[in-house]
Design an enzyme around this catalytic site. Structure first.
Site, PDB file in Angstrom:
ATOM      1  N   PRO A   1      20.638   2.114  13.912  1.00 14.65           N
ATOM      2  CA  PRO A   1      21.339   2.283  15.197  1.00 14.65           C
ATOM      3  C   PRO A   1      21.330   3.744  15.635  1.00 14.65           C
ATOM      4  O   PRO A   1      21.534   4.648  14.830  1.00 14.65           O
ATOM      5  CB  PRO A   1      22.751   1.792  14.894  1.00 14.65           C
ATOM      6  CG  PRO A   1      22.603   0.895  13.721  1.00 14.65           C
ATOM      7  CD  PRO A   1      21.479   1.467  12.909  1.00 14.65           C
ATOM      8  N   GLU A   2      21.084   3.954  16.922  1.00 13.98           N
ATOM      9  CA  GLU A   2      21.039   5.294  17.482  1.00 13.98           C
ATOM     10  C   GLU A   2      22.204   5.469  18.459  1.00 13.98           C
ATOM     11  O   GLU A   2      23.127   4.665  18.484  1.00 13.98           O
ATOM     12  CB  GLU A   2      19.672   5.531  18.132  1.00 13.98           C
ATOM     13  CG  GLU A   2      18.521   5.331  17.142  1.00 13.98           C
ATOM     14  CD  GLU A   2      17.147   5.457  17.774  1.00 13.98           C
ATOM     15  OE1 GLU A   2      16.974   6.291  18.692  1.00 13.98           O
ATOM     16  OE2 GLU A   2      16.227   4.722  17.370  1.00 13.98           O
TER      17      GLU A   2
ATOM     18  N   LYS B   1      25.060   9.555  15.527  1.00 11.97           N
ATOM     19  CA  LYS B   1      24.921   8.158  15.114  1.00 11.97           C
ATOM     20  C   LYS B   1      26.116   7.686  14.282  1.00 11.97           C
ATOM     21  O   LYS B   1      26.063   6.627  13.657  1.00 11.97           O
ATOM     22  CB  LYS B   1      23.641   7.978  14.305  1.00 11.97           C
ATOM     23  CG  LYS B   1      22.368   8.382  15.043  1.00 11.97           C
ATOM     24  CD  LYS B   1      21.152   8.251  14.138  1.00 11.97           C
ATOM     25  CE  LYS B   1      19.906   8.779  14.812  1.00 11.97           C
ATOM     26  NZ  LYS B   1      18.710   8.668  13.946  1.00 11.97           N
TER      27      LYS B   1
ATOM     28  N   ARG C   1       6.425   8.236  10.651  1.00 16.08           N
ATOM     29  CA  ARG C   1       7.179   7.374  11.557  1.00 16.08           C
ATOM     30  C   ARG C   1       6.208   6.552  12.407  1.00 16.08           C
ATOM     31  O   ARG C   1       5.274   7.095  12.989  1.00 16.08           O
ATOM     32  CB  ARG C   1       8.061   8.209  12.490  1.00 16.08           C
ATOM     33  CG  ARG C   1       9.066   9.098  11.780  1.00 16.08           C
ATOM     34  CD  ARG C   1      10.300   8.341  11.421  1.00 16.08           C
ATOM     35  NE  ARG C   1      11.314   9.206  10.851  1.00 16.08           N
ATOM     36  CZ  ARG C   1      12.616   8.983  10.936  1.00 16.08           C
ATOM     37  NH1 ARG C   1      13.056   7.910  11.580  1.00 16.08           N
ATOM     38  NH2 ARG C   1      13.487   9.805  10.396  1.00 16.08           N
TER      39      ARG C   1
END
Length: 269
Positions: free
Chosen positions: A2-3, A58, A259
């Protein structure tokens, strides 16, 4: 993971559901999810009223009536659900806070945690985190100054929490697509107009993410029609092989600094 938009969405929903509510019971099924003994956690949290819920980057901070705080970081795979016993998802719950007949379930905290801390220790946790990108003080001039002090890959810089708070892998892809900038660029290669587009894109994408409830797969409560709606309007992230909404070119996936990164090779230059 979650950001910023997901945690901001959770904050708003928690304000509706648990603000000014008293914690009447709690269950700890995974002791590694907390930072003190179960006995100490219960002694300090049970019968406490939640007087505030704050987001920083976050993280979420639950402020208790006693002046202690619960610091939440969901990390990879963590999420929350609020409801009665019969509403509980068929998933392993690591921590449960009860408010009478209703419960706040913390699920998927294999790496995440809910720590009992003093306000001073919470601030210490945040001391190295960068500015909030939606704060009124986060001006274009401030952003341009921050970029001057950075070298290296643009994608890596965006997800660095010491640079700007709350942006992770998913939103960095969307931000760079919106700004028409390649994720392979270096920060010192950006022209002035690209820096301005990047700044505006950060603001736009994060605000849009909040408006659409972020991308979380699971609802926060039964009947929740807000959480996770941003997933439906994403442009590039996890869209490999689909056509770019702007130019029709196929979205590609590339690994940058370990990433998975998604972008349009045609209109992101």
């Amino acid at each position: 993971m979650p950001e910023l938009p997901e945690m901001e969405n959770y904050k708003s929903l928690l304000h509706e559901k648990v603000l000014d509510q008293t914690i009447t019971n709690l269950v700890i099924n995974r002791e590694k999810s907390i930072n003190v003994s179960v006995e100490q956690f219960k002694q300090n949290v049970l019968n406490q009223k939640i007087i505030g819920v704050e987001r920083r980057a976050k993280y979420l901070v639950f402020h208790l009536q006693s002046d202690s705080s619960l610091l939440l970081h969901l990390m990879l795979g963590g999420w929350m659900f609020y409801g009665k016993d019969e509403d509980k998802p068929n998933r392993t719950v690591q921590v449960q806070l009860s408010f009478g007949d209703y419960h706040l379930y913390f699920i998927g905290l294999r790496l995440g945690y809910l720590h009992l801390l003093s306000p001073e220790k919470v601030e210490k946790e945040f001391c190295k985190i960068g500015l909030e990108p939606l704060d009124p003080n986060f001006s274009l001039d401030t952003f341009l100054q921050l970029l001057k002090e950075r070298r290296g890959g643009l994608k890596t810089t965006l997800i660095n929490q010491e640079f700007v708070a709350g942006i992770g892998n998913r939103y960095s892809d969307e931000i760079l697509w919106q700004a028409k900038i390649s994720p392979s660029m270096k920060t010192n290669e950006l022209a002035h107009d690209q820096k301005v587009r990047l700044y505006n894109s950060i603001k736009f994408v994060l605000q849009q993410g909040i408006q659409y409830g972020g991308y979380m797969d699971e609802p926060f409560f039964r009947g929740d029609s807000q959480t996770g709606q941003y997933e439906k309007i994403m442009n590039v992230h996890n869209r490999e092989g689909r056509t770019c909404p702007r130019c029709g070119t196929s979205i590609v996936k590339k690994e940058i600094s370990a990433r998975k990164t998604y972008y349009c090779p045609n209109c992101q230059q």
